[in-house]
Enzyme design. Structure first.
Site, PDB file in Angstrom:
ATOM      1  N   GLU A 116       2.150   1.169  -7.836  1.00 54.83           N
ATOM      2  CA  GLU A 116       0.808   1.548  -7.366  1.00 54.83           C
ATOM      3  C   GLU A 116       0.343   2.885  -7.952  1.00 54.83           C
ATOM      4  O   GLU A 116       0.055   3.838  -7.215  1.00 54.83           O
ATOM      5  CB  GLU A 116       0.785   1.574  -5.834  1.00 54.83           C
ATOM      6  CG  GLU A 116       1.029   0.207  -5.229  1.00 54.83           C
ATOM      7  CD  GLU A 116       0.999   0.199  -3.700  1.00 54.83           C
ATOM      8  OE1 GLU A 116       1.050   1.285  -3.091  1.00 54.83           O
ATOM      9  OE2 GLU A 116       0.926  -0.897  -3.117  1.00 54.83           O
ATOM     10  N   GLU A 170       2.692  -8.007  -3.909  1.00 54.87           N
ATOM     11  CA  GLU A 170       2.957  -7.699  -2.503  1.00 54.87           C
ATOM     12  C   GLU A 170       1.848  -8.348  -1.697  1.00 54.87           C
ATOM     13  O   GLU A 170       0.692  -8.322  -2.107  1.00 54.87           O
ATOM     14  CB  GLU A 170       2.932  -6.183  -2.230  1.00 54.87           C
ATOM     15  CG  GLU A 170       3.930  -5.371  -3.023  1.00 54.87           C
ATOM     16  CD  GLU A 170       3.890  -3.884  -2.674  1.00 54.87           C
ATOM     17  OE1 GLU A 170       3.220  -3.513  -1.684  1.00 54.87           O
ATOM     18  OE2 GLU A 170       4.511  -3.099  -3.405  1.00 54.87           O
TER      19      GLU A 170
END
Ligand code: ZN
Length: 664
Positions: free
Chosen positions: A142, A295
Site C-alpha cells: 500500500e 486483500e
C-alpha cells in the site's frame, strides 16, 4: 483462477501450519500472499538472512496445491535498522523523525534505506527464484504516505525541479513566484512546503508530484531486482484505489505486470458499495487490464474500533462485485484474526480461536463458484462505452485549493460514477493521458488542471462525435497550477458553447428547475458559475431573482458531438440520474439490464462471450426483469423474463449467442 488468503505463518506455531493448509485446500484455495511484513524474520540481524521458516511454510502449502505471492517486506523496517540508521526514518513537516513502531514510516530517498531494501529484496529473490510454490511478487505494501520532509528528500526535490523546469527563471515563471516576493535565485534555495494550504500552489503541486516520483523510484529498485532474478514471476502491487491520495497510481502501476487492489467495503453502515465499484474500475484503469484483489473483507475491520460483521452472503458479494469489474483472482485479508498487534481487530475468515466457521464456509463456497466460472470468464473484461477522467494533478490542485468548501475530486467523480451504477452502465476510470476517442461519453469531473494539449484533445473528441460532460472549475489551472489568464472554460469554450465571467462559492441553497432533456426540480449547493451561453442551450435555470438569468446546466452541439456543462453542485442524486440519462440517450449508451434500486449490473465481454453480473446489494430478496434469455452460469439454468435474487444474492448470466445484433 487464483483464490485464497493473506496468510501469516510466522504468527502461529509451526504445528498449526498443516492444519491451516488442509483447511485452505478444503475450501478450494490455491494461493496465499505471504511475508510482506516479515523483514525482521528474514533478517533478524543485519546481513544474516533466515529463510528456513518460510521454506517450510511454503512446502507445507505447496503440498496442498497452494501457491504463494511474496511481498517484499520493506513496509516495516526491523528495529535494528532504525537504531543503526536513524536517517532512514521519514521526517515530518516539523523536522521530527517518525518514531519507529508502526509501519510505513521510512524515507524513500534515504540511501541507506534504499540499499537495505534492495538487499533484502535481492536476497529473497535469489532464494525464491526457483521455489516451485512462488508465482509472483507484491512490492512493499500500500504505497502512499507518509510524505518525507527530510533534508535528503528536499535536495532530491531540488534536483528533480532542476530537471523538470530547466532553469530557475523558468521555475519562477512556472510557479508565479513574483507573488509575495517569493522568487528564487537558485534551486538550492527551494524548500518543501510545510503544508498544502498556505504555500505557493505551484510549489505544492510539484512537491506532491515529486513524492510520487520518489516512490516510483523506490519501487523500481525492487522491480529491477525481481525482473533480473525471477523472470518467470509476475510483479504487482496492492493499491488502495482512491485511498492512494499521495501517490499517483497510474505512474506507480507502469512498472507492474498488473495492478492489485485492497478493498474493504463493509464498515459500520449498510450503504450501497458505490465506492467499491469505482475502486474496481480505477484499478482496472491503472493498467487498462484485469486485476487482482489482494486483500478484501473477511470479517469486521478496524485497528481500534471495528465495523460490523459481514452478514451471510456479503463476503461472497464483495468478491463477486470485484470479479464483475474485472478482477480475475481473489484474496481475502486475512486467514485468521491475529491475537497480537495493532490489527487484532482486523478479523480474518477464521476468528482468534482458529475455528473454520461461517465466514470460512462462505469463502469456500465462493471459491468453488469462482473456480466454476473461471473458464467462462477467461478472455473477458469490462468493455465500457463511458469513461470518467481521473486526473491526479487535478486531484492535488483541488486538495491544495478546493475552490469551494468541501470540494474533492473523488466525490465529484463519484457523483457521476454512482449515477452510472444506478443506470446499470459500465464505466472506465482513466487518466487524462488515456485515448478517449473510442468512448461514446466522457465525464471530466473537477478537471481543474487543463494543459492546452488536453483541452485540444477534448475539443477534438467532441468535434468527432463524442459527448463530453465538464463541470465547475474545469480548466481553471495550468499544469504548473497557475490560473489560466483566459475567460473560463478557456479552450473548451467552443466545445461547450459557453463563457463564464463570474462565479462564486457559498453555503446557500438555490432551487434549480430542469427542462427539456433534464426534467425535475433540484437544489444548487456550494457553488455557481454565472454562465453566459454563446452557442449552448440551457437545460436548467435557477429560481432566483438574479441567478435566474444564468443557466445551471448547458448543452452545446459542436461538430458531430455535444458538450455538456454543469455549473453547480446539485444536492440530489436525482439530478445526476437525470443528467446521465440525458447524456446516455444522446450518446447511444444503454444498460443491458436496468437495475432496480440497490442492484448493480456489470458486463464482461470477450472471446465471443457476454457475461452479465447482477448483484443485489440489499438485504431484501428482489425480482429483476430481464429482456433477453440467458444461461445462469452458477445454477446452470436457462433464465428469461426475470430473475430472483436472494438478499445479497448474485447472478452470473451468459447472454445467448443469438441475441443482440453485432454482439453475437
Ligand atoms: Zn526523506
Amino acid at each position: 483462477m487464483y483464490i485464497g488468503v493473506d496468510y501469516y505463518p510466522e504468527h502461529w506455531p509451526e504445528e498449526r501450519w498443516a492444519y491451516d493448509a488442509d483447511r485452505m485446500r478444503d475450501a478450494g484455495f490455491n494461493v496465499v500472499r505471504l511475508a510482506e511484513f516479515a523483514w525482521q524474520r528474514f533478517e533478524p540481524v543485519e546481513g544474516r538472512f533466515e529463510f528456513e521458516w518460510l521454506d517450510k511454510a511454503l512446502a507445507t502449502l505447496k503440498s496442498r496445491g497452494i501457491s504463494a505471492i511474496l511481498g517484499t517486506p520493506t513496509a516495516v523496517a526491523p528495529v535494528w535498522l532504525d537504531r543503526k540508521y536513524p536517517e532512514t526514518a521519514a521526517e515530518n513537516n516539523q523536522g521530527r523523525r517518525l518514531t519507529w513502531g508502526v509501519r510505513k514510516a521510512n524515507c524513500p530517498t534515504s540511501p541507506a534505506y534504499r540499499l537495505l531494501s534492495e538487499r533484502i529484496t535481492r536476497a529473497m529473490a535469489a532464494h525464491y527464484a526457483s521455489n516451485p510454490a512462488v508465482i509472483g511478487w507484491q512490492t512493499d505494501n500500500e504505497f502512499d504516505g507518509p510524505i518525507c520532509y527530510c533534508h535528503g528528500c528536499v535536495v532530491d526535490f531540488q534536483d528533480w525541479l532542476h530537471k523538470r523546469h530547466g532553469s530557475i527563471e523558468a521555475l519562477n515563471a512556472a510557479w508565479g513566484t513574483h507573488f509575495w516576493g517569493h522568487a528564487y535565485s537558485a534551486f538550492a534555495e527551494i524548500g518543501a512546503p510545510e503544508n498544502l494550504d498556505h504555500y505557493n500552489p505551484g510549489l505544492c503541486l510539484d512537491w506532491l508530484r515529486h513524492h510520487t516520483w520518489r516512490t516510483v523510484r523506490f519501487q523500481h529498485e525492487q522491480v529491477r531486482v525481481l525482473r533480473e532474478l525471477c523472470p518467470n514471476h509476475f510483479v504487482t502491487h496492492n493499491f488502495m484505489a482512491f485511498g492512494n491520495r499521495d501517490v499517483n497510481g497510474f505512474e506507480l502501476a507502469r512498472d507492474l505486470d498488473f495492478a492489485s487492489v485492497d478493498v474493504y467495503p463493509i464498515w459500520s453502515d449498510q450503504s450501497i458499495p458505490y465506492e467499491a465499484a469505482a475502486a474496481g474500475d480505477l484499478t482496472r484503469g491503472l493498467k487498462r487490464k484485469n486485476y487482482w484483489v489482494m486483500e478484501s473483507t473477511a470479517g469486521p475491520c478496524g485497528w481500534g474500533a471495528f465495523g460490523r460483521d459481514p452478514f451471510p452472503g456479503e463476503i461472497r458479494k464483495v468478491a463477486f462485485q470485484q470479479v464483475a469489474h474485472g478482477s480475475d483472482n481473489h484474496v481475502w485479508f486475512r486467514w485468521r484474526a491475529c491475537t497480537a498487534g495493532r490489527e487484532q481487530y482486523w478479523h480474518g475468515l477464521l476468528g482468534h480461536d482458529g475455528k473454520p466457521l461461517r465466514r470460512y464456509a462462505e469463502a469456500g463456497a465462493t471459491a468453488r463458484d469462482l473456480h466454476k466460472l473461471a473458464s467462462k470468464l477467461a478472455g473477458t473484461t469490462v468493455r465500457a462505452d463511458v469513461a470518467i477522467v481521473f486526473d491526479y494533478d487535478s486531484r492535488w490542485a483541488v486538495r491544495i485549493q478546493p475552490g469551494y468548501d468541501g470540494n474533492d475530486v473523488q466525490q465529484a467523480l463519484m457523483r457521476y460514477h454512482a449515477a452510472a451504477f444506478r443506470a446499470g452502465v459500465n464505466v472506465d476510470i482513466v487518466s487524462a493521458q488515456a485515448d478517449l476517442s473510442a468512448y461514446k461519453a466522457v465525464f471530466a469531473p473537477d478537471l481543474h488542471v487543463l494543459p492546452d494539449a488536453l483541452a485540444t484533445r477534448l475539443c477534438a473528441y467532441v468535434e468527432n462525435g463524442g459527448v463530453l460532460v465538464a463541470d465547475c472549475r474545469t480548466g481553471v489551472k495550468t499544469e504548473t497550477n497557475l490560473c489560466h489568464d483566459r475567460t473560463l472554460p478557456g479552450l473548451l469554450s467552443a466545445a461547450l458553447g459557453i463563457e463564464i465571467e463570474e462565479y462564486g462559492a457559498h453555503s446557500l441553497e438555490y432551487p434549480v428547475i430542469g427542462k427539456e432533456r433534464l426534467p425535475g426540480s433540484f437544489t444548487s449547493i456550494k457553488y455557481n458559475d454565472w454562465i453566459t451561453p454563446k452557442t449552448a442551450a440551457s437545460l436548467a435555470t435557477y429560481d432566483h431573482w438574479h441567478l435566474g438569468a444564468y443557466p445551471a446546466v448547458t448543452r452545446n452541439t459542436y461538430g458531430k458531438g455535444a458538450g455538456y456543462y454543469v455549473g453547480t453542485v446539485a444536492n440530489e442524486d436525482s439530478f445526476y440520474d437525470a443528467l446521465i440519462a440525458a447524456v446516455f440517450a444522446e450518446a447511444g449508451v444503454a444498460a443491458r439490464i436496468s437495475p432496480p434500486p440497490g442492484v448493480e449490473v456489470s458486463v464482461r465481454e470477450g472471446d465471443g462471450k457476454t457475461i452479465v453480473f447482477v448483484l443485489n446489494h440489499t438485504d431484501q430478496p428482489i425480482e429483476i426483469p430481464i429482456a433477453d434469455s440467458y444461461g445462469d452460469l452458477l445454477s446452470d439454468a436457462d433464465v428469461s423474463g426475470s430473475i430472483q435474487l436472494d438478499r445479497f444474492g448474485v447472478a452470473v448470466l451468459e447472454e445467448r449467442p443469438t441475441k443482440r445484433d453485432g454482439r453475437a
